[in-house]
Design an enzyme around this catalytic site. Structure first.
Site, PDB file in Angstrom:
ATOM      1  N   LYS A  54       0.848  -1.202   0.000  1.00 28.37           N
ATOM      2  CA  LYS A  54       0.000   0.000   0.000  1.00 28.37           C
ATOM      3  C   LYS A  54       0.878   1.245   0.000  1.00 28.37           C
ATOM      4  O   LYS A  54       0.622   2.204  -0.743  1.00 28.37           O
ATOM      5  CB  LYS A  54      -0.919   0.012   1.234  1.00 28.37           C
ATOM      6  CG  LYS A  54      -2.091  -0.942   1.102  1.00 28.37           C
ATOM      7  CD  LYS A  54      -2.830  -1.123   2.422  1.00 28.37           C
ATOM      8  CE  LYS A  54      -3.833  -2.260   2.298  1.00 28.37           C
ATOM      9  NZ  LYS A  54      -4.454  -2.667   3.552  1.00 28.37           N
ATOM     10  N   GLN A  98      -5.037  -1.864   9.593  1.00 22.04           N
ATOM     11  CA  GLN A  98      -4.893  -3.157   8.919  1.00 22.04           C
ATOM     12  C   GLN A  98      -5.516  -4.267   9.775  1.00 22.04           C
ATOM     13  O   GLN A  98      -5.236  -4.384  10.968  1.00 22.04           O
ATOM     14  CB  GLN A  98      -3.410  -3.439   8.652  1.00 22.04           C
ATOM     15  CG  GLN A  98      -3.146  -4.720   7.884  1.00 22.04           C
ATOM     16  CD  GLN A  98      -3.710  -4.704   6.456  1.00 22.04           C
ATOM     17  OE1 GLN A  98      -3.749  -3.670   5.810  1.00 22.04           O
ATOM     18  NE2 GLN A  98      -4.149  -5.853   5.989  1.00 22.04           N
ATOM     19  N   ASP A 123     -11.468   2.740   4.032  1.00 20.42           N
ATOM     20  CA  ASP A 123     -11.867   1.332   3.907  1.00 20.42           C
ATOM     21  C   ASP A 123     -13.391   1.200   3.782  1.00 20.42           C
ATOM     22  O   ASP A 123     -13.896   0.144   3.416  1.00 20.42           O
ATOM     23  CB  ASP A 123     -11.444   0.554   5.163  1.00 20.42           C
ATOM     24  CG  ASP A 123     -10.116  -0.168   5.003  1.00 20.42           C
ATOM     25  OD1 ASP A 123      -9.816  -0.623   3.892  1.00 20.42           O
ATOM     26  OD2 ASP A 123      -9.401  -0.294   6.018  1.00 20.42           O
TER      27      ASP A 123
HETATM   28  N1  GUN Z   1      -7.227  -6.955   5.692  1.00 23.84           N
HETATM   29  C1  GUN Z   1      -7.575  -7.656   4.577  1.00 23.84           C
HETATM   30  N2  GUN Z   1      -8.181  -6.848   3.689  1.00 23.84           N
HETATM   31  C2  GUN Z   1      -8.233  -5.625   4.260  1.00 23.84           C
HETATM   32  C3  GUN Z   1      -8.745  -4.370   3.816  1.00 23.84           C
HETATM   33  O1  GUN Z   1      -9.305  -4.217   2.725  1.00 23.84           O
HETATM   34  N3  GUN Z   1      -8.581  -3.338   4.690  1.00 23.84           N
HETATM   35  C4  GUN Z   1      -7.985  -3.476   5.893  1.00 23.84           C
HETATM   36  N4  GUN Z   1      -7.900  -2.396   6.678  1.00 23.84           N
HETATM   37  N5  GUN Z   1      -7.506  -4.621   6.338  1.00 23.84           N
HETATM   38  C5  GUN Z   1      -7.632  -5.691   5.508  1.00 23.84           C
END
Ligand code: GUN
Length: 295
Positions: A54, A98, A123
């Site tokens: 990311k 996360q 998100d």
């Molecule tokens: N863990 C797996 N996929 C995601 C996501 O799309 N966002 C976040 N914050 N954590 C994740």
């Protein structure tokens, strides 16, 4: 039949390019570069890879990526304090905690996600943003389902009037995916909406027959290769959201080789849905920066 491969990696690259151009224009208008703050708690190897990817993707698109690391045993209070500090920081446009949070440490994930300022919730996990989506007036769209909508749109696959089966009812993918495809119109117009959606799950009676009825089958269960060729209608489009590690290999929720013989189009794993999630996160971060600069 040999299914067409739906190249998510290629579509994600196009979207990242588009977002990068829009970021340039935004900055040229005098605004600071958008900023995404990612919070990583603990040392989970997969989460570390995601957060690193990311940060790299942000940098390439001209977005500032900050990573905040806490030890696994930091605790609920310290994590909440960090989220609140990021909420109050005017230089931070998007916040991403996360998931999953470390197990065995008593984190209340719901309380943490609820604490994220809805205007910075890139998100789209906050109840405000989930509610707005449910009502058909979304602010942010959740990244993985939005990536799938973009992929279908750019591959000119219409969902309108079609039977779509989503397998898996998670808050991150299954539930919002079902909601988005059932709406009258979505981010890509009425063609990637207006579906007749079935949301299947672990208690669905005769899952195979339910899947086989679908023109578009979206697998988001997290179980390696559980969707087999006999569960797919000949000519159906198959979207595989799963990323499962089996030995040293990554496999999806769909038996790819078997499905290729039956489906008309399918996403591979890796290189299908995965890269789209990050592309849509960049899109949401730019949107957050624009929303905040207008308010
Ligand atoms: N863990 C797996 N996929 C995601 C996501 O799309 N966002 C976040 N914050 N954590 C994740």
């Amino acid at each position: 039949m040999m299914a067409e491969k739906l190249d998510g990696k290629q579509v994600a690259a196009e979207i990242r390019e588009e977002v990068g151009e829009q970021v340039k224009q935004f900055v040229a208008s005098g605004a600071p570069a958008p900023c995404l703050a990612a919070v990583l708690v603990g040392e989970d190897p997969a989460s570390q890879v995601y957060v690193r990817n990311k940060a790299r993707a942000c940098e390439k698109a001209g977005i500032e990526g900050r990573t905040h690391r806490l030890p696994a045993d930091a605790g609920q209070k310290q994590l909440l304090e960090l989220v609140n500090q990021l909420n109050a920081d005017p230089t931070v446009n998007g916040i991403l905690v996360q998931l999953p949070l470390p197990s065995g440490q008593d984190y209340d994930e719901r309380e943490i996600l609820d604490a994220v300022d809805p205007l910075k919730d890139v998100d789209a996990f906050s109840p405000v943003n989930v509610g707005l989506l449910m009502q058909g007036r979304p602010r942010f769209l959740p990244c993985t389902p939005h990536g799938i909508v973009q992929l279908l749109h750019r591959a000119k696959i219409s969902c309108s009037g079609k039977k779509v089966c989503v397998v898996g009812r998670s808050d991150i993918v299954g539930k919002p995916m079902a909601m988005m495809l059932a709406q009258k119109s979505g981010s890509c117009g009425p063609d990637v909406a207006n579906a007749t959606v079935t949301l299947a799950h672990s208690r669905t009676a005769d899952l195979a027959a339910t899947c086989r009825d679908a023109d578009i089958l979206i697998a988001a269960v997290g179980r390696p290769e559980m969707i087999t060729a006999d569960m797919i209608k000949p000519g159906a489009v198959v979207i595989d959201v799963g990323i499962n590690r089996v030995g040293d290999k990554l496999v999806g929720d769909v038996d790819y080789a078997g499905a290729c013989e039956v489906a008309s189009a399918i996403t591979p794993v890796p290189g299908g849905v995965g890269p789209l999630t990050i592309a849509m996160l960049l899109h949401n971060t730019l949107m957050a920066a624009k929303l905040q600069s207008a308010s």
